[in-house]
Scaffold this active site. Structure first.
Site, PDB file in Angstrom:
ATOM      1  CB  SER A 105      70.013 -38.963 -16.036  1.00 38.18           C
ATOM      2  OG  SER A 105      69.974 -37.818 -15.200  1.00 38.18           O
ATOM      3  CG  HIS A 140      76.261 -28.549 -21.700  1.00 34.86           C
ATOM      4  ND1 HIS A 140      75.664 -28.197 -20.519  1.00 34.86           N
ATOM      5  CD2 HIS A 140      76.326 -29.908 -21.705  1.00 34.86           C
ATOM      6  CE1 HIS A 140      75.389 -29.303 -19.835  1.00 34.86           C
ATOM      7  NE2 HIS A 140      75.782 -30.348 -20.533  1.00 34.86           N
ATOM      8  CD  GLU A 197      73.495 -33.138 -22.955  1.00 34.93           C
ATOM      9  OE1 GLU A 197      74.074 -34.159 -22.583  1.00 34.93           O
ATOM     10  OE2 GLU A 197      73.807 -32.007 -22.534  1.00 34.93           O
ATOM     11  CG  ASN A 224      80.331 -32.462 -20.457  1.00 32.20           C
ATOM     12  OD1 ASN A 224      81.378 -31.909 -20.122  1.00 32.20           O
ATOM     13  ND2 ASN A 224      79.150 -31.849 -20.451  1.00 32.20           N
ATOM     14  CD1 TRP A 225      85.202 -36.693 -18.360  1.00 31.54           C
ATOM     15  CD2 TRP A 225      87.237 -36.020 -17.660  1.00 31.54           C
ATOM     16  NE1 TRP A 225      86.083 -37.720 -18.580  1.00 31.54           N
ATOM     17  CE2 TRP A 225      87.336 -37.346 -18.162  1.00 31.54           C
ATOM     18  CE3 TRP A 225      88.381 -35.401 -17.171  1.00 31.54           C
ATOM     19  CZ2 TRP A 225      88.546 -38.039 -18.174  1.00 31.54           C
ATOM     20  CZ3 TRP A 225      89.587 -36.092 -17.193  1.00 31.54           C
ATOM     21  CH2 TRP A 225      89.659 -37.402 -17.685  1.00 31.54           C
ATOM     22  CE  LYS A 226      77.725 -32.021 -17.155  1.00 30.91           C
ATOM     23  NZ  LYS A 226      76.338 -31.906 -16.700  1.00 30.91           N
ATOM     24  N   GLY A 233      77.542 -37.262 -18.656  1.00 30.36           N
ATOM     25  CA  GLY A 233      78.184 -36.367 -17.699  1.00 30.36           C
ATOM     26  C   GLY A 233      78.720 -37.154 -16.519  1.00 30.36           C
ATOM     27  N   GLY A 234      77.952 -37.161 -15.427  1.00 30.91           N
ATOM     28  CA  GLY A 234      78.402 -37.767 -14.170  1.00 30.91           C
ATOM     29  C   GLY A 234      78.984 -39.168 -14.314  1.00 30.91           C
ATOM     30  CD  GLU A 268      75.942 -28.354 -16.755  1.00 23.61           C
ATOM     31  OE1 GLU A 268      77.133 -28.494 -17.051  1.00 23.61           O
ATOM     32  OE2 GLU A 268      75.245 -29.288 -16.312  1.00 23.61           O
ATOM     33  N   GLY A 298      71.807 -34.428 -14.977  1.00 23.88           N
ATOM     34  CA  GLY A 298      72.221 -34.526 -13.578  1.00 23.88           C
ATOM     35  C   GLY A 298      71.083 -34.805 -12.604  1.00 23.88           C
TER      36      GLY A 298
END
Ligand code: PGA
Length: 248
Positions: free
Chosen positions: A210, A96, A165, A11-13, A231-232, A98, A171
């Site tokens: 994470s 998600h 999640e 997930n590149w966001k 993600g990251g 966010e 994150g």
């Protein structure tokens, strides 16, 4: 619906430009092609403007990060599931945390989006998870159950990927214990089996929050976990390929 296991989803966001997308998709696709021992699937979910560019790199699979609940209409700034399908997507992340937090999405809206995605022929990756307060007050299972009940349209449990999640793990560098991950995943599997999924082998439940090269192998080693939502660590070839390698 045949979903490849393990399923590694990036997930590149809201990250990356055109050059980044072209370079990372090209190198990831060629890295995966060389790993004949990896029999799972790899999905990347870049921002909307880069979807078409990322769609032409088999065996990489493509997902979007959100969609609107309607097929078309006067919804400035929105994108429908049919448009995503036409752009080459097979998957869409929905619910998600966010989106829930910054766009005030509630379970009813997410359920409508899940229906729209299924109607368009996309596989929804439905995110569920508890806040830190909810975990500390022992409400995790109750919160997850409510999210499953309210976000999954009747009779559709077999067609949806669930991503567990925990909000406090996204994150943050913090990850639940393997036991905590396993407990929630087992609960999700049980709920799915009680709500229309007849074959346990058909369940795809991802862990997200994470995930890093250092913890991917042990998380993916849990039999209740069929993949990860990253993600990251999906933003560099080095970290993301190390996570895929941990899945072999
Ligand atoms: P993270 O994000 O891997 O950076 O924690 C996961 C997610 O939000 O899907």
């Amino acid at each position: 619906m045949a979903i490849l296991h393990p399923l590694i989803v990036g997930n590149w966001k809201m990250h990356g430009d055109a050059d980044f997308t072209s370079e990372l998709t090209t190198s990831l696709a060629s890295w995966i092609r060389d790993r004949t021992e990896f029999t799972g699937g790899v999905v990347i979910c870049p921002p909307f403007p880069w979807l078409s560019m990322a769609a032409t790199h088999p065996p990489l699979l493509l997902g979007a990060q959100d969609c609107h609940a309607a097929q078309e209409g006067a919804y400035t700034g929105d994108v429908s599931a049919f448009m995503l399908k036409a752009a080459g997507c097979q998957y869409v992340i929905l619910g998600h945390s966010e989106r829930r937090e910054y766009h005030h999405e509630d379970n009813a809206l997410i359920r409508a989006k899940v229906s729209a995605a299924l109607d368009a022929g996309l596989t929804p990756i439905l995110c569920v998870g508890e806040s830190l307060n909810e975990r500390q007050s022992d409400s995790t299972i109750m919160v997850i159950t409510t999210q499953l009940q309210e976000c999954i349209p009747a009779g559709k449990a077999a067609d949806i990927i669930i991503a567990y999640e925990p909000l406090w793990a996204i994150g943050s560098g913090k990850v639940p214990s393997l036991q905590e991950i396993d407990d929630v995943h087992q609960h999700i599997a049980k709920w799915l089996m009680q709500n229309g999924v007849s074959d346990a082998e058909a369940i795809t439940t991802l862990y997200g929050g994470s995930v890093k090269p250092a913890n991917a192998a042990e998380i993916l080693g849990l039999s209740s976990v069929q993949g990860v939502l990253v993600g990251g660590a999906s933003l560099t070839e080095e970290a993301f390929t190390a996570i895929i390698a941990a899945a072999v």
